[in-house]
Design a protein around this motif. Sequence first.
Motif, PDB file in Angstrom:
ATOM      1  N   ALA A   1       2.473   1.467  -3.402  1.00  0.00           N
ATOM      2  CA  ALA A   1       1.604   2.065  -4.670  1.00  0.00           C
ATOM      3  C   ALA A   1       1.195   3.346  -4.454  1.00  0.00           C
ATOM      4  O   ALA A   1       1.151   4.057  -5.234  1.00  0.00           O
ATOM      5  CB  ALA A   1       0.452   1.035  -4.377  1.00  0.00           C
TER       6      ALA A   1
ATOM      7  N   TYR B   1       3.074   4.320  -7.746  1.00  0.00           N
ATOM      8  CA  TYR B   1       2.267   4.222  -8.722  1.00  0.00           C
ATOM      9  C   TYR B   1       1.249   5.169  -8.745  1.00  0.00           C
ATOM     10  O   TYR B   1       0.782   5.677  -9.760  1.00  0.00           O
ATOM     11  CB  TYR B   1       1.459   2.863  -8.483  1.00  0.00           C
ATOM     12  CG  TYR B   1       0.570   2.214  -9.659  1.00  0.00           C
ATOM     13  CD1 TYR B   1       0.878   1.788 -10.787  1.00  0.00           C
ATOM     14  CD2 TYR B   1      -0.819   2.269  -9.388  1.00  0.00           C
ATOM     15  CE1 TYR B   1       0.439   1.249 -11.761  1.00  0.00           C
ATOM     16  CE2 TYR B   1      -1.759   1.848 -10.438  1.00  0.00           C
ATOM     17  CZ  TYR B   1      -1.007   1.382 -11.729  1.00  0.00           C
ATOM     18  OH  TYR B   1      -1.914   0.934 -12.762  1.00  0.00           O
TER      19      TYR B   1
ATOM     20  N   SER C   1       0.922  -1.332   0.092  1.00  0.00           N
ATOM     21  CA  SER C   1       0.134   0.043   0.118  1.00  0.00           C
ATOM     22  C   SER C   1       0.834   1.206  -0.023  1.00  0.00           C
ATOM     23  O   SER C   1       0.917   2.181  -0.653  1.00  0.00           O
ATOM     24  CB  SER C   1      -1.068  -0.073   1.130  1.00  0.00           C
ATOM     25  OG  SER C   1      -1.810  -1.076   1.276  1.00  0.00           O
TER      26      SER C   1
END
Length: 70
Positions: free
Chosen positions: A24, A28, A21
Amino acid sequence: RVQAWFSEGLMGAGLSIVYLSIWAGAQYFQIIPSNTALLAMSLTTAIGVALAVRFDALSLNVLAVLGGFA
């Protein structure tokens, strides 16, 4: 209490979800600054090592340290 491997696996899975998490969010989606993500991942590693010491779980310690280096 009898199946220690199961609880260690759950703790390891929870730590890996936290790592994923944070990664990301930082790489991301770019919603977490890189410095904050580094601090959060370092704290996650420290929590994993503390849990491993608390529950005397060598496998959890290995997973936490490998996750920290990854």
